[in-house]
Design an enzyme around this catalytic site. Sequence first.
Site, short mmCIF file in Angstrom:
data_model
loop_
_atom_site.label_atom_id
_atom_site.label_comp_id
_atom_site.label_asym_id
_atom_site.label_seq_id
_atom_site.Cartn_x
_atom_site.Cartn_y
_atom_site.Cartn_z
N PRO A 2 0.80 -1.33 -0.13
CG PRO A 2 -0.52 -1.42 1.83
CD PRO A 2 0.55 -2.00 1.11
CD GLU A 3 4.31 2.64 -3.67
OE1 GLU A 3 4.60 3.76 -4.13
OE2 GLU A 3 4.93 1.48 -4.07
#
Length: 271
Positions: A2-3
């Site tokens: 998750p960015e």
Amino acid sequence: MPELPEVETIRRGLAPHLLGRRIQQLIIRQRRLRWPIPDNLEALLADRLIQDLHRRGKYLLMTTDQGTVLWHLGMSGSLRLLTRPGPPMKHDHVDMMLDGTLCLRYHDPRRFGALLWTADPPQTHPLLRNLGPEPLGIDFSGDALYLAGKDRSLAIKNLIMDGRVVVGVGNIYANEALFIAGIRPDRPAGTVSRHRYRHLADAIKVVLNQAIEQGGTTLRDFVDGHGQPGYFGQKLRVYGRADQPCLRCQGTIRPIKIGQRASYFCPRCQR
DNA sequence: CCCGATTCCTGTAGGC
DNA sequence: TGCCTACAGGAATCGG
């Protein structure tokens, strides 16, 4: 992993279902994450009203009537909204039980995530206090990047992955943005002109917005709050494309390590 | 201050 | 089939 686009996708998917609900009970099966989950979090969250769901960088901020839950998904964390939760699987560390049988379930095999609490304004929390601007906000610009990078020797890729410079840009989107901007990822930050920093800032915005539109990137296991994968992986220009043809010049994408991290670039398009 | 290395963790892939 | 090792990485922290 998750960015920013993945966290934003989760936030948008969950917010309509969470806002205005009360937390009935918090069930914690594993407290040891990046930092331990606070001892008294069950008591702090019982009966709290969820008023808002924000994002700051890669942090998800759940505002309640008495304080804020800080949630970070690390690299393998996911949050799923389940209408009738089955028995927890391996690595299902936390269940946040909401009204009725609704359950927000946190799953994180590698446990690099965090679940923390603050009663103060969240921006004063030690983990958020020193964060740089939001890349999609008005405080972020090529000039801001240039100021952060001038006179510095570190690789430009490491500069844009530094959360004090700009938040939310992880390994995948750093590679993509540098390709779009035509800058070698290992170029010393101080050797990049102000003009090219403006291109880079634009490229970061473009790639993050495109990724949000596609619901994020699912390389292996990312899913949104409803268990759905993201589709930006099919649009990646360089990340993971070692030895494959450059989409712009048909040259060959080369892999390199920068600061122990996998990096990819086209030697002809990126200088 | 700057910057590279180290650290946490486990699933996956590759070699044999 | 199973065992072993290398690798993936967000980001704080350490050491030079």
